[in-house]
Design an enzyme around this catalytic site. Structure first.
Site, PDB file in Angstrom:
ATOM      1  N   THR A   1      -9.639   4.700  10.917  1.00  0.00           N
ATOM      2  CA  THR A   1      -9.439   3.927  12.145  1.00  0.00           C
ATOM      3  C   THR A   1      -8.810   4.751  13.260  1.00  0.00           C
ATOM      4  O   THR A   1      -8.762   4.304  14.405  1.00  0.00           O
ATOM      5  CB  THR A   1      -8.558   2.694  11.879  1.00  0.00           C
TER       6      THR A   1
ATOM      7  N   ARG B   1       3.349  -0.714  10.485  1.00  0.00           N
ATOM      8  CA  ARG B   1       4.479  -0.695  11.419  1.00  0.00           C
ATOM      9  C   ARG B   1       4.828  -2.037  12.052  1.00  0.00           C
ATOM     10  O   ARG B   1       6.008  -2.282  12.319  1.00  0.00           O
ATOM     11  CB  ARG B   1       4.239   0.383  12.482  1.00  0.00           C
TER      12      ARG B   1
ATOM     13  N   ASP C   1      -3.521   4.169  -2.092  1.00  0.00           N
ATOM     14  CA  ASP C   1      -4.403   4.700  -1.054  1.00  0.00           C
ATOM     15  C   ASP C   1      -4.365   6.231  -1.067  1.00  0.00           C
ATOM     16  O   ASP C   1      -3.719   6.860  -0.229  1.00  0.00           O
ATOM     17  CB  ASP C   1      -3.961   4.158   0.307  1.00  0.00           C
TER      18      ASP C   1
ATOM     19  N   LYS D   1       0.854  -1.185   0.000  1.00  0.00           N
ATOM     20  CA  LYS D   1       0.000   0.000   0.000  1.00  0.00           C
ATOM     21  C   LYS D   1       0.886   1.230   0.000  1.00  0.00           C
ATOM     22  O   LYS D   1       1.740   1.392   0.869  1.00  0.00           O
ATOM     23  CB  LYS D   1      -0.912   0.042   1.227  1.00  0.00           C
TER      24      LYS D   1
ATOM     25  N   LYS E   1      -7.293   8.182  -1.164  1.00  0.00           N
ATOM     26  CA  LYS E   1      -8.487   8.702  -0.488  1.00  0.00           C
ATOM     27  C   LYS E   1      -9.033   9.940  -1.209  1.00  0.00           C
ATOM     28  O   LYS E   1      -9.219  10.999  -0.618  1.00  0.00           O
ATOM     29  CB  LYS E   1      -8.195   9.012   0.982  1.00  0.00           C
TER      30      LYS E   1
ATOM     31  N   ASP F   1     -13.496  14.862  -3.805  1.00  0.00           N
ATOM     32  CA  ASP F   1     -13.672  16.135  -4.500  1.00  0.00           C
ATOM     33  C   ASP F   1     -14.985  16.052  -5.265  1.00  0.00           C
ATOM     34  O   ASP F   1     -15.741  15.091  -5.108  1.00  0.00           O
ATOM     35  CB  ASP F   1     -12.482  16.394  -5.431  1.00  0.00           C
TER      36      ASP F   1
END
Length: 238
Positions: free
Chosen positions: A126, A217, A62, A34, A64, A67
């Site tokens: 999240t 991570r 990714d 990603k 997002k 608009d």
């Protein structure tokens, strides 16, 4: 789907060499990578191509997008040559924006002769709690907002949504089996939660109905990212 194919590693970094090295290390151990705004703003489409080539892995782009419908459709067409497997938009952009993104993805795939990227609508980040939603004027529990946005996304041509682990079981009951649930906020028991507020372990998330897991991570910050990826694969039954 093989257990390892479920995992997309989040390469949340701006440096191209670091991202390429990480992609190479986890190649064959995960289902894809990603790459998001941090990397895209720093390195652009050329950097995306370099990272994908380094690991020969499927791409979850990714961005997002959020608009007016025409602008989002244009952005979808602009990234189509990168051949992402998944591309994110914000479900909060509304029905017309979601339809415009889905239509653009289909039309551009046909024009370029490429596999159609799958449009995923982001529901509630999240990092947001119920209190955070109240602070921005959405005075409903996160689960209710996710459920509402998921229905809007499905009704308007999205291929799936991004949601937290906490909503997966409820959404899987609501939505068709072929509607993809991409789930961040995945934290093995041996990893820190960091800034994620609605988290779950990999095995539990899949058992609840998640299709794909976004894990950053716990893999990328480990001293041995390949070993961490293998450990997660083992948790998933690989």
């Amino acid at each position: 789907m093989r257990p390892t194919d479920r995992v997309f590693v989040a390469l949340d970094m701006p440096e191209i060499e670091g991202a390429k090295a990480m992609a190479a290390q986890v190649a064959g151990l995960v289902g894809g990578v990603k790459l998001g705004l941090e990397f895209f703003m720093a390195q652009g489409p050329a950097g995306i191509r370099d990272v994908i080539a380094a690991g020969d892995l499927p791409l979850f782009l990714d961005l997002k997008l959020h608009d007016i419908p025409n602008t989002v459709a244009g952005a979808v067409r602009s990234v189509a040559p990168l051949a992402p497997t998944f591309l994110t938009i914000h479900a909060g952009g509304g029905p017309a924006m979601i339809r415009a993104a889905a239509d653009a993805a289909r039309e551009e795939a046909e024009r370029l002769g490429l596999p159609r990227m799958r449009i995923l609508a982001v529901t509630v980040l999240t990092s947001l709690s119920d209190e955070d939603l109240t602070a921005v004027g959405q005075a409903v529990p996160a689960a209710d907002q996710v459920r509402r946005l998921a229905r809007v996304a499905h009704a308007n041509g999205a291929d799936g949504i991004v949601c937290s682990p906490a909503e997966v079981a409820l959404l899987r009951r609501d939505l068709p089996a072929d509607f993809t649930l991409m789930v961040p906020g995945i934290r093995p028991t041996w990893a820190a939660a960091n800034d994620q507020k609605r988290v779950m372990g990999p095995r539990d998330a899949v058992a609840a109905g998640a299709d794909h897991l976004v894990i950053g991570r716990p893999i990328t910050a480990d001293a041995d990212p390949a070993a961490a990826a293998r450990r997660i694969a083992e948790e998933l039954g690989a």
